[in-house]
Design an enzyme around this catalytic site. Sequence first.
Site, PDB file in Angstrom:
ATOM      1  N   GLY A  64      23.113  38.167  37.105  1.00 37.83           N
ATOM      2  CA  GLY A  64      22.873  36.988  36.805  1.00 37.83           C
ATOM      3  C   GLY A  64      22.486  36.240  38.337  1.00 37.83           C
ATOM      4  O   GLY A  64      24.015  36.927  39.261  1.00 37.83           O
ATOM      5  N   GLY A 113      23.321  39.990  32.969  1.00 42.81           N
ATOM      6  CA  GLY A 113      21.603  40.532  32.767  1.00 42.81           C
ATOM      7  C   GLY A 113      20.669  40.609  32.919  1.00 42.81           C
ATOM      8  O   GLY A 113      20.049  40.045  31.800  1.00 42.81           O
ATOM      9  N   GLU A 136      31.313  42.801  33.212  1.00 43.56           N
ATOM     10  CA  GLU A 136      31.375  41.954  33.440  1.00 43.56           C
ATOM     11  C   GLU A 136      33.196  41.088  33.335  1.00 43.56           C
ATOM     12  O   GLU A 136      33.747  40.945  34.288  1.00 43.56           O
ATOM     13  CB  GLU A 136      31.184  40.807  31.988  1.00 43.56           C
ATOM     14  CG  GLU A 136      29.769  40.227  32.228  1.00 43.56           C
ATOM     15  CD  GLU A 136      28.587  41.553  31.751  1.00 43.56           C
ATOM     16  OE1 GLU A 136      27.374  41.552  32.405  1.00 43.56           O
ATOM     17  OE2 GLU A 136      29.254  42.349  31.518  1.00 43.56           O
ATOM     18  N   ASP A 144      28.127  39.929  28.368  1.00 41.57           N
ATOM     19  CA  ASP A 144      27.485  38.801  27.238  1.00 41.57           C
ATOM     20  C   ASP A 144      25.554  39.192  27.541  1.00 41.57           C
ATOM     21  O   ASP A 144      25.389  40.797  27.151  1.00 41.57           O
ATOM     22  CB  ASP A 144      27.892  37.474  28.145  1.00 41.57           C
ATOM     23  CG  ASP A 144      27.147  36.732  28.991  1.00 41.57           C
ATOM     24  OD1 ASP A 144      26.924  38.701  30.033  1.00 41.57           O
ATOM     25  OD2 ASP A 144      26.936  35.864  30.112  1.00 41.57           O
TER      26      ASP A 144
END
Length: 349
Positions: A64, A113, A136, A144
Amino acid sequence: MSGISIRKTGRAGRITLARPKALNALSYAMCLEIDAALKDWADDPEVALLVIDAEGDKAFCAGGDIAEMYETGQNGDYGYGRRFWRDEYRMNARLFEFPKPVVSLMQGYTMGGGVGVGCHGSHRVVGESSQMAMPECGIGLVPDVGGSLILARAPGRLGEYLGTTGARMGPADAILAGFADHFVPEAAWPALTVRLEETGDPSAVDEAATAPPEGRLAALAPAIDRHFAGETLGDILRSLRAEPGAFAEETLSTLARQCPLSMGCTVEMIHRLRGPAAEIRRALEQEYRFTFRAMEKGDFLEGIRAAIIDKDKSPRWSHERDALPQLAVTQMLMPLGEDRLTFGEEDRA
């Protein structure tokens, strides 16, 4: 320039990530555009399937775009990050639940992401250059974008290992761990894409698939299952220290660089999801409990500072690796009440 190309070609809905110089990092605007296309195409009779790919040869999507999230968070504005994660997770759920076949072609880096865009479809394709990871914990977050669901469904204790270490997976390992389905040589991708557009038939992927080069995780699985079977991060660390050897030493060295709070929460999240509870909306709702709190109460801002802003690689985590209280894990994963992640149209504003 939004960094994404969305169009219909033949029988296919086409989504192409188009920020190759930024390793196709996923921006907030890109998330919203993907989500809008998924809504439009779900009932479109002209769209038989989706094909998701990316420009450039270095990355499908390396993660991301967190620069603005960091800047706003540093100024005490946690709302932007929370909106980004909320709407990204809703897009991830819509993609996972899409009623038509979804083919993703994932070259180079597919991380964070990028996993949420590429790894929830029905026909997930990797090639020679593919490198997947959920890194992460190195920046004070947790796996996530629905990645915790894939980790919870991975064989044995691969989920705990991959989630805490952020280890990279080549094509064979990505297939073994459940992040991908098929290996197709990348030279064959252009012709495969044309065929998918012309026919709208995802069986073309199965026909093009071949055996991937040998991976490394299958050989490591016995050691991973042995050491990562504990209930908590502390159990894992004690097991690794009790059995000296190359695997234990290398793994402990990797874990020493990760955020303790993130690792502890990752282990707990995977355990909560495993088995009948392994469902995409449950996974995303649990992930959002952590990310909602990540800037205000967690280590996310410090992790980004050390890795990306100052690049000193010396984060000052809020907890010591061997002194992480389970209460801290519980507090990060407590229900959010009215702030919980929901998936209804009425609150997508």
